[in-house]
Write a protein that holds these residues in place. Structure first.
Motif, PDB file in Angstrom:
ATOM      1  N   ARG A  20      61.719  84.195  34.707  1.00 43.60           N
ATOM      2  CA  ARG A  20      63.554  83.873  34.652  1.00 43.60           C
ATOM      3  C   ARG A  20      63.977  83.648  35.268  1.00 43.60           C
ATOM      4  NH1 ARG A  20      62.313  84.773  29.532  1.00 43.60           N
ATOM      5  NH2 ARG A  20      63.046  86.793  29.342  1.00 43.60           N
ATOM      6  N   ASP A  21      63.582  85.456  35.563  1.00 46.10           N
ATOM      7  CA  ASP A  21      64.796  86.685  36.275  1.00 46.10           C
ATOM      8  C   ASP A  21      64.642  85.763  38.242  1.00 46.10           C
ATOM      9  OD1 ASP A  21      65.100  88.164  34.597  1.00 46.10           O
ATOM     10  OD2 ASP A  21      64.099  89.901  35.021  1.00 46.10           O
ATOM     11  N   PHE A  22      63.187  85.209  38.329  1.00 43.25           N
ATOM     12  CA  PHE A  22      63.349  84.881  39.341  1.00 43.25           C
ATOM     13  C   PHE A  22      64.516  83.578  40.085  1.00 43.25           C
ATOM     14  CE2 PHE A  22      60.869  81.370  42.026  1.00 43.25           C
ATOM     15  CZ  PHE A  22      61.616  81.820  43.838  1.00 43.25           C
ATOM     16  N   THR A  23      64.499  82.808  38.614  1.00 44.24           N
ATOM     17  CA  THR A  23      64.805  81.183  38.689  1.00 44.24           C
ATOM     18  C   THR A  23      66.437  81.604  39.077  1.00 44.24           C
ATOM     19  OG1 THR A  23      63.120  80.593  37.197  1.00 44.24           O
ATOM     20  CG2 THR A  23      65.340  79.007  37.689  1.00 44.24           C
ATOM     21  N   THR A  24      66.946  82.269  37.836  1.00 40.64           N
ATOM     22  CA  THR A  24      68.792  82.442  37.967  1.00 40.64           C
ATOM     23  C   THR A  24      68.716  83.435  38.953  1.00 40.64           C
ATOM     24  OG1 THR A  24      68.068  83.621  35.690  1.00 40.64           O
ATOM     25  CG2 THR A  24      70.108  84.522  36.300  1.00 40.64           C
ATOM     26  N   VAL A  42      62.506  77.747  32.788  1.00 44.09           N
ATOM     27  CA  VAL A  42      60.590  78.155  33.287  1.00 44.09           C
ATOM     28  C   VAL A  42      60.021  78.971  32.034  1.00 44.09           C
ATOM     29  CG1 VAL A  42      62.409  79.090  33.717  1.00 44.09           C
ATOM     30  CG2 VAL A  42      60.448  79.522  35.236  1.00 44.09           C
ATOM     31  N   SER A  43      61.153  79.855  30.945  1.00 44.31           N
ATOM     32  CA  SER A  43      60.733  80.565  29.907  1.00 44.31           C
ATOM     33  C   SER A  43      58.862  79.486  29.635  1.00 44.31           C
ATOM     34  CB  SER A  43      61.279  80.955  29.514  1.00 44.31           C
ATOM     35  OG  SER A  43      62.276  82.524  29.987  1.00 44.31           O
ATOM     36  N   GLU A  44      59.453  78.683  29.033  1.00 45.81           N
ATOM     37  CA  GLU A  44      58.129  77.916  28.648  1.00 45.81           C
ATOM     38  C   GLU A  44      57.008  77.738  29.607  1.00 45.81           C
ATOM     39  OE1 GLU A  44      58.044  77.422  25.092  1.00 45.81           O
ATOM     40  OE2 GLU A  44      60.037  78.064  24.957  1.00 45.81           O
ATOM     41  N   LEU A  45      57.392  77.189  30.783  1.00 48.76           N
ATOM     42  CA  LEU A  45      56.791  76.762  31.142  1.00 48.76           C
ATOM     43  C   LEU A  45      55.224  78.120  31.753  1.00 48.76           C
ATOM     44  CD1 LEU A  45      58.077  73.730  33.845  1.00 48.76           C
ATOM     45  CD2 LEU A  45      56.609  73.411  31.350  1.00 48.76           C
ATOM     46  N   ALA A  46      55.915  79.299  32.000  1.00 51.99           N
ATOM     47  CA  ALA A  46      55.728  79.755  32.522  1.00 51.99           C
ATOM     48  C   ALA A  46      54.081  80.691  31.046  1.00 51.99           C
ATOM     49  CB  ALA A  46      56.131  81.514  33.104  1.00 51.99           C
ATOM     50  N   THR A  47      55.093  80.751  30.216  1.00 51.98           N
ATOM     51  CA  THR A  47      54.445  81.243  28.412  1.00 51.98           C
ATOM     52  C   THR A  47      53.259  80.059  29.143  1.00 51.98           C
ATOM     53  OG1 THR A  47      56.318  82.140  27.833  1.00 51.98           O
ATOM     54  CG2 THR A  47      54.247  81.386  26.361  1.00 51.98           C
ATOM     55  N   ASN A  48      53.474  78.825  28.997  1.00 52.23           N
ATOM     56  CA  ASN A  48      52.164  77.387  28.393  1.00 52.23           C
ATOM     57  C   ASN A  48      50.699  78.209  30.023  1.00 52.23           C
ATOM     58  OD1 ASN A  48      53.513  76.701  26.732  1.00 52.23           O
ATOM     59  ND2 ASN A  48      54.163  74.773  27.998  1.00 52.23           N
ATOM     60  N   ALA A  49      52.166  78.070  31.582  1.00 54.04           N
ATOM     61  CA  ALA A  49      50.385  78.890  32.744  1.00 54.04           C
ATOM     62  C   ALA A  49      49.522  80.156  32.364  1.00 54.04           C
ATOM     63  CB  ALA A  49      51.688  78.915  34.087  1.00 54.04           C
ATOM     64  N   GLY A 100      56.398  74.349  23.918  1.00 51.54           N
ATOM     65  CA  GLY A 100      57.020  74.189  25.348  1.00 51.54           C
ATOM     66  C   GLY A 100      56.948  73.050  25.918  1.00 51.54           C
ATOM     67  N   LEU A 101      55.942  72.078  25.572  1.00 52.01           N
ATOM     68  CA  LEU A 101      56.729  70.926  27.049  1.00 52.01           C
ATOM     69  C   LEU A 101      57.184  70.075  26.263  1.00 52.01           C
ATOM     70  CD1 LEU A 101      52.233  69.953  28.125  1.00 52.01           C
ATOM     71  CD2 LEU A 101      54.324  70.833  29.295  1.00 52.01           C
ATOM     72  N   VAL A 102      56.971  70.317  24.897  1.00 52.54           N
ATOM     73  CA  VAL A 102      58.805  69.693  23.900  1.00 52.54           C
ATOM     74  C   VAL A 102      60.052  69.696  24.868  1.00 52.54           C
ATOM     75  CG1 VAL A 102      58.963  69.279  21.694  1.00 52.54           C
ATOM     76  CG2 VAL A 102      56.760  69.212  22.009  1.00 52.54           C
ATOM     77  N   SER A 125      59.683  69.388  36.861  1.00 54.33           N
ATOM     78  CA  SER A 125      60.492  69.160  35.575  1.00 54.33           C
ATOM     79  C   SER A 125      62.200  68.968  36.848  1.00 54.33           C
ATOM     80  CB  SER A 125      61.012  69.811  34.854  1.00 54.33           C
ATOM     81  OG  SER A 125      61.607  71.646  35.090  1.00 54.33           O
ATOM     82  N   HIS A 126      62.561  68.216  36.628  1.00 52.83           N
ATOM     83  CA  HIS A 126      63.824  67.857  37.437  1.00 52.83           C
ATOM     84  C   HIS A 126      65.524  67.842  36.876  1.00 52.83           C
ATOM     85  CE1 HIS A 126      67.521  65.631  39.311  1.00 52.83           C
ATOM     86  NE2 HIS A 126      66.714  65.465  40.046  1.00 52.83           N
ATOM     87  N   PHE A 127      66.190  68.402  37.134  1.00 57.19           N
ATOM     88  CA  PHE A 127      67.761  69.236  36.133  1.00 57.19           C
ATOM     89  C   PHE A 127      68.424  68.098  37.659  1.00 57.19           C
ATOM     90  CE2 PHE A 127      64.389  72.053  34.949  1.00 57.19           C
ATOM     91  CZ  PHE A 127      64.364  71.801  33.863  1.00 57.19           C
ATOM     92  N   PRO A 128      69.462  67.336  37.189  1.00 55.95           N
ATOM     93  CA  PRO A 128      70.272  66.749  37.829  1.00 55.95           C
ATOM     94  C   PRO A 128      71.906  67.652  38.083  1.00 55.95           C
ATOM     95  CG  PRO A 128      70.401  65.649  36.072  1.00 55.95           C
ATOM     96  CD  PRO A 128      69.039  66.575  35.261  1.00 55.95           C
ATOM     97  N   THR A 129      71.920  68.040  38.968  1.00 52.81           N
ATOM     98  CA  THR A 129      73.964  68.973  39.172  1.00 52.81           C
ATOM     99  C   THR A 129      74.151  69.560  40.696  1.00 52.81           C
ATOM    100  OG1 THR A 129      73.873  71.425  38.971  1.00 52.81           O
ATOM    101  CG2 THR A 129      72.330  71.002  39.847  1.00 52.81           C
ATOM    102  N   VAL A 130      74.741  69.111  40.628  1.00 59.08           N
ATOM    103  CA  VAL A 130      75.961  69.255  41.829  1.00 59.08           C
ATOM    104  C   VAL A 130      75.917  70.277  42.415  1.00 59.08           C
ATOM    105  CG1 VAL A 130      77.553  68.823  42.967  1.00 59.08           C
ATOM    106  CG2 VAL A 130      77.289  68.006  40.784  1.00 59.08           C
TER     107      VAL A 130
END
Length: 145
Positions: A20-24, A42-49, A100-102, A125-130
């Motif tokens: 999460r810190d790396f992503t931030t 990313v927290s949810e998917l990392a936990t799932n991994a 997590g996937l929900v 996952s894809h997040f729209p942003t400018v």
């Protein structure tokens, strides 16, 4: 446009916060500050991994890619290739896990799961942003899980 970046995380509970810190940090380096949805996913998917997708002697990899229409987040793991790919399921309301996937499906514009060679899977996952127009150079770690 910023370059894609990735980082490997060891198979241990504190790696979820580190992911999460790396992503931030990466998203802020790219000029994106309001990215709570991406950090949550990313927290949810990392936990799932850690819980379901990686062997004890393998960790997971987080990859972020700036695309023309947003940010792509990937979490790679070393899941046994003979196990079926996961799908979101409605968890028991009293259950403490299983969302997590929900959550990924609810917060991302698009998401999916693909097999990874020679073993494992990628949950993306894809997040729209400018994204900012000025290019930003971000380091990349090449270790894989």
């Amino acid at each position: 446009m910023p370059e894609a970046t990735q980082r490997f995380f060891e198979h241990r509970p504190e790696s979820v916060k580190a992911a999460r810190d790396f992503t931030t940090r990466t998203l802020r380096d790219w000029g994106l500050d309001d990215t709570g949805d991406i950090r949550l996913v990313v927290s949810e998917l990392a936990t799932n991994a850690l819980a379901h997708g990686s062997d004890r002697d393998h960790g997971f990899l987080v990859r972020l890619e700036a695309q023309t229409d947003g940010v792509r987040l990937e979490v790679h793991d070393s899941r046994d290739p003979h196990r079926p790919l996961p799908e979101p399921a409605e968890p028991d309301p009293a259950a403490e896990t299983g969302r997590g996937l929900v959550i990924a499906a609810a917060f991302a514009a698009r998401w999916g799961v693909t097999p990874r060679q020679p073993r494992g899977k990628i949950v993306w996952s894809h997040f729209p942003t400018v994204l900012p127009a000025a290019p930003v150079q971000v380091g990349q770690e090449v270790r894989t899980c």
